[in-house]
Design an enzyme around this catalytic site. Structure first.
Site, short mmCIF file in Angstrom:
data_model
loop_
_atom_site.label_atom_id
_atom_site.label_comp_id
_atom_site.label_asym_id
_atom_site.label_seq_id
_atom_site.Cartn_x
_atom_site.Cartn_y
_atom_site.Cartn_z
CG ASP A 268 -9.13 -6.51 -7.50
OD1 ASP A 268 -9.71 -6.27 -8.57
OD2 ASP A 268 -9.29 -5.83 -6.48
CE1 TYR B 221 -14.01 0.97 -5.39
CE2 TYR B 221 -14.24 -1.36 -4.89
CZ TYR B 221 -13.93 -0.35 -5.78
OH TYR B 221 -13.53 -0.68 -7.05
CE LYS C 118 -11.22 0.34 -9.01
NZ LYS C 118 -11.39 -1.07 -8.66
N GLY D 299 -11.81 -3.19 -15.45
CA GLY D 299 -11.43 -4.60 -15.48
C GLY D 299 -12.39 -5.46 -16.26
#
Lengths: 314, 314, 314, 314, 314
Positions: B44, B170, B204, B288
């Site tokens: 993303d 986050y 996450k 990623g």
């Protein structure tokens, strides 16, 4: 064997690099010609830019004139707001396919927090006879947190009704200005990519321009793009331009790209740009002011030249 | 006796420390391998970071490439936005399970009031074939009063459709920056805990970093964490890092944790971090850029090493 | 090149003859094994047939027993109503994929105007963890004007959530009885075709039987099918049966077909029928009573033989 | 002057005798050829008539075959139910325009209280890519009080989405049978008129037949039509037939009429009927069994002859 | 032949230059007199301007007085908010057609971010007996992103109910002030055009005024309009004014325009302006304060003179 006819496949050859739904494809088919190319006449500028476009070599303010120009020029679509669709395009009774533009903003308030608000809905567009919907996304605007969900909603509605979604992928707002400006490769590649990530069927992009020298040392611009600009500065102009346009098409990753003409330019410039875009593998053009502000005869003449360019691309 | 097969229980062993619904478990099962571990390829970043990631040793900008990498690397999931799911992931026809990321923001406007807006809905995610939904929560952002209810709504939709909710926990925004920054144990433990309190199925997290020396005397940082930092400063680096990661996993209190890789690092660093996370009892990794920006052969090679690490954890 | 891996294509090779959506394919993938074949254990008969099935060589009335049988037999799915899904299947936590049956009727009222009413919704099915929905359509019932719109609504919901729709294509009602009966080729071919026309992802059919002699002179049966029966009467039994089953698969025109086992038969019969179905190119079997009414050891044994048959088909 | 091009007007010349909306016209344009004529291939008979149509000189049961026939024959549309649209027509990606038939009934239950139930919705039709919707209205059925409001709802939905509504204007049911039968001028004129009164965009009618001698003295048939029949009995056959077809077109009062072919007839009959319909001023033909049950070569040949007939009409 | 009576066409001759729906036309017919002209008495100023208008030569504050004035003066419509419609206009029982104004704002808060909020809904308007709806659009206001979607919603409701939409096309807000002001040709032409693009049935405009000298050098004003102003400055006043008004009518491109009277002016001025508007081809006038603040006899007298002017226009 079904689908074996190469000609039929060709017509949608720009839509083979990613998955599209049946509704999208059946309607996208109407927006391309036998060569699979699009030539769209956009006419939403009287909302975006106020009435200044009355100053034209043609009857530019008259929607009837525009619709006839689209028909006589063999355009594969017109892009207009709801009022024009319902009051003027409707007289063509579908003779030229309609992309209904469903959001817009004027040039009057400050553009630093650009946001394009609904002027109509997807259902309005379908009802009036549109084969596709146009939406302006302002990449990087401080109001992106309103824009993205609005676009997601439009995309969902488009899916519900099987309608292609053409995204005007426009970098805008104070932050983009600070980071190099709306016409940089940085901004336009990122916007095209964003449109793809949001689920666009077709992406409308402007042609990127060289960032100025100050971009190279702009700490707010990403290093990668500063280096790209440095490199392109050392490249021949033609080659640099081709690279820029190629990169926008590449950023869209197989989602077909229409290039817009931007503000009025002369014939040579227009055709030169167009040629670069064709070489980059664009779906076609969406040229407005450069068409309908020209005198009608000249507009039709340059339209023919664009079609020739597009068809030679095959 | 039902449920007696030890191997079958094992597959969901990370989901034994709290209650999950049947829908969540049946779908979480698809996100883990036979060892009950997850290896997710997130993609993303072209929304979050603009198009700068085109600068890679691989064909990183090409979603088809990414999907093939996920399949060939034996990933247990990919995390992408709706456009990529519908246009590219769809060609894999479910060969790699999908986590549909449904909110995002660009890197363009200032990040001091970070807010991640919808790019799609939970229902969009399910329709396109996702087995889970990904949501970014910006812990501590001045816009948390918009973020938390939005997340609550997503959680509710996930429950309605029995879908696991993966929360990107986050810390972000000017207040977090002022209080020590997004990578501190203080921020990341609090964010992980927040995600758990909001009903995440899987969390996450980034790997926490040592706060700088100024943190110790930052009056805006809580005394408890200043003391923790002081203590960890006097601890061997390896042990301190293990403590930090252990604490994030502990903060999640049995809600499984995926650690992200963050910006690109070298192989040794990556594997070292991964080992720490495995020791801490993480569910797995969601790496990623550290995968798809590497040259394909190297990416597949390091993927194998991560899987080995994960499986040795049992 | 994407999709070039022949093995990956193989897994969904029964879904290549018509268009399916991504959601359907991603979930259908879970209902097939590595050979692309399905073996489904249906357990909705306690609704359809009352509690008579307690009379079995196994613990047939115990849903826990059934779930374990499905798991231990390596079934690619179970088909149950909501209560069993929520109360018993849920303990398997997705270890065997779920087809949630969402309509049913009892054996108590007269069957001449058969109609299968909702026992749950598509959304219920998805929430509890189903990868597909099962619906019974009573082809030719006098209540078809209630049944068809109900099925259309289920199909629409399945599309909204990207879920495969398994249609039990069952001829039923006084009119079917008058025209030759529910097990004729006439009735079953027409029902399979109807399921396809209604948008089924997978069609469940019974194995057709020879119509009796009176069918040949039944003025209510269409001439075409009377002639077909006359012809098949003059054909060797094996060949006639193969023709009948082939024709059902052909009627579905590439929509994958699962054959049901019907009432209990002996092992030889069962395997003989299964072989015919495999030769006809079926997706697999959905055998209930013939499995769970057998003693567990025998059920597992015959399950293995069915899997062998299916896999030899490739 | 806009709209001055006579050729463009011609294309919709059948739609000039009453008011139609822009959406209807823009989409009706796709259902006619350059001469403004329609040739539609209907393929909903496997629902209406069961699977008996497998008995054909062609691959009639195969939707892929039918779609190719429509494309290769240059049909201006196909009319199919949702399942075929979504699974098979979709592969043509719009190469032949779609009329999605959204209601149907089987031939199994008694027809005395005929009612055609939804197999899909208007929105389903639009989503999958249809340019028009087909609806069967059973004029005179005892269930008309369910049928008419259902049709009114469909008409409203069609308006909401700007979609042409093609009404199959079919007299049916025990009362029609008692009053002379479904194929009389009495029944078909009344049904066509009813369709117009309900707001049809296009009307599909069968070709009326002479009522039998018993009609003349049937006290339930209106005196006016008994006298008409008496008169037509004394007229030459050709002239009588022309009068009957003229009267159906007149009953529709400027709403365009498509004539269906009914059950299979030989070439001469077919062409003779077609000529009569053309003379009466029909929009075109919607011939199914007479096309796809013929061997492909013959079907394409007679298709050409029909097109020639239609085009000579101008 | 239908529609052949020239007089009937004349009555709606202002609605012949673009497409309108039947509902719009059937109701617009009630807003025009036998000459096809409109004379509307607006009475929404007590909301827009506070109660200052009690200071009048007439009983201006009394809605009964206003309604009688409209009736006795032979006005073709009154424009009032819901409360007045429901409480006072209702006593006229439709003797004078009603345009229900459904949004408004007071003069109290600052006008730099002008936004006109709902005081009623379209459905309220229809229920109380209105033949049209009035909506104020503030062109160029910083809140245009709220205004445009609101207007789009009103337009959609008007279409749903077949009601003409009269748009008060008013430039407003700090940005308009900065760019030359609300009465410039620039602002008023652009606003009229915007109203057309949004789908207005009838546009209400103010009469444009010469921009001041500073406009010529205002860098925020578009060059085209600065040049226009420069040119008009060098033109005789009468001719310049005629040009300005002509241009507003031209900007509306065939959507009928009503001119408002603005603040109170003397008889000669009023009639002079009116004559210019008539020459420009306006639909008529919507003069409020200039009517109902005059003493009743004078108001009726000047009303007669306006009607004479309008009728001489033919």
């Amino acid at each position: 064997m079904l689908m074996s006819d190469p000609h039929k496949r060709d017509r949608l050859h720009h839509f083979r690099h990613a998955n599209f739904t049946t509704g999208e494809l059946a309607r996208a088919r109407q927006l391309v010609d036998d060569h699979g190319k699009s030539l769209i006449l956009p006419y939403d500028q009287f909302i975006e830019h106020d009435a200044r476009h009355l100053d034209a070599a043609s009857d530019a303010g008259n929607p009837h004139y525009i619709m006839e120009l689209a028909r006589d020029g063999g355009y594969t679509g017109v892009a207009v707001h709801y009022g024009i669709a319902a009051r003027y395009w409707s007289r063509l009774e579908g003779a030229v396919p309609l992309i209904a533009k469903i959001n817009g903003k004027t040039s009057i308030p400050p553009q630093d927090r650009a946001f394009s608000a609904f002027t109509a809905s997807v259902e309005d567009a379908v009802r009036v006879g549109a084969v596709a919907v146009g939406y302006t996304m302002y990449y990087g605007s401080p109001r992106e947190s309103e824009d993205l969900p609005q676009l997601a909603g439009v995309r969902r509605e488009c899916e519900r009704l099987g309608v292609p979604l053409v995204v005007w992928a426009y970098p805008r707002g104070e932050a983009i200005d600070r980071k190099g400006g709306r016409d940089t490769s940085y901004a336009l590649e990122s916007a095209a990519r964003m449109a793809m990530e949001m689920g666009a069927t077709i992406i409308k992009s402007n042609v990127p321009q060289a960032a100025g020298a100050e971009f190279l040392s702009n700490p707010e611009a990403p290093k990668y793009f500063r280096e790209l600009e440095r490199e392109l500065l050392q490249t021949a102009d033609d080659e640099a331009m081709q690279t820029r346009v190629d990169r926008v098409v590449a950023a869209a990753q197989g989602i077909p790209v229409l290039f817009s003409g931007g503000s009025e330019i002369d014939d040579d410039d227009l055709l030169y740009r167009a040629e670069v875009c064709v070489k980059a593998g664009c779906l076609g053009f969406i040229f407005g002011r450069n068409m309908w502000k020209r005198e009608r005869g000249k507009a039709l003449e340059i339209t023919e030249r664009l079609k020739t360019l597009l068809h030679e691309a095959e």
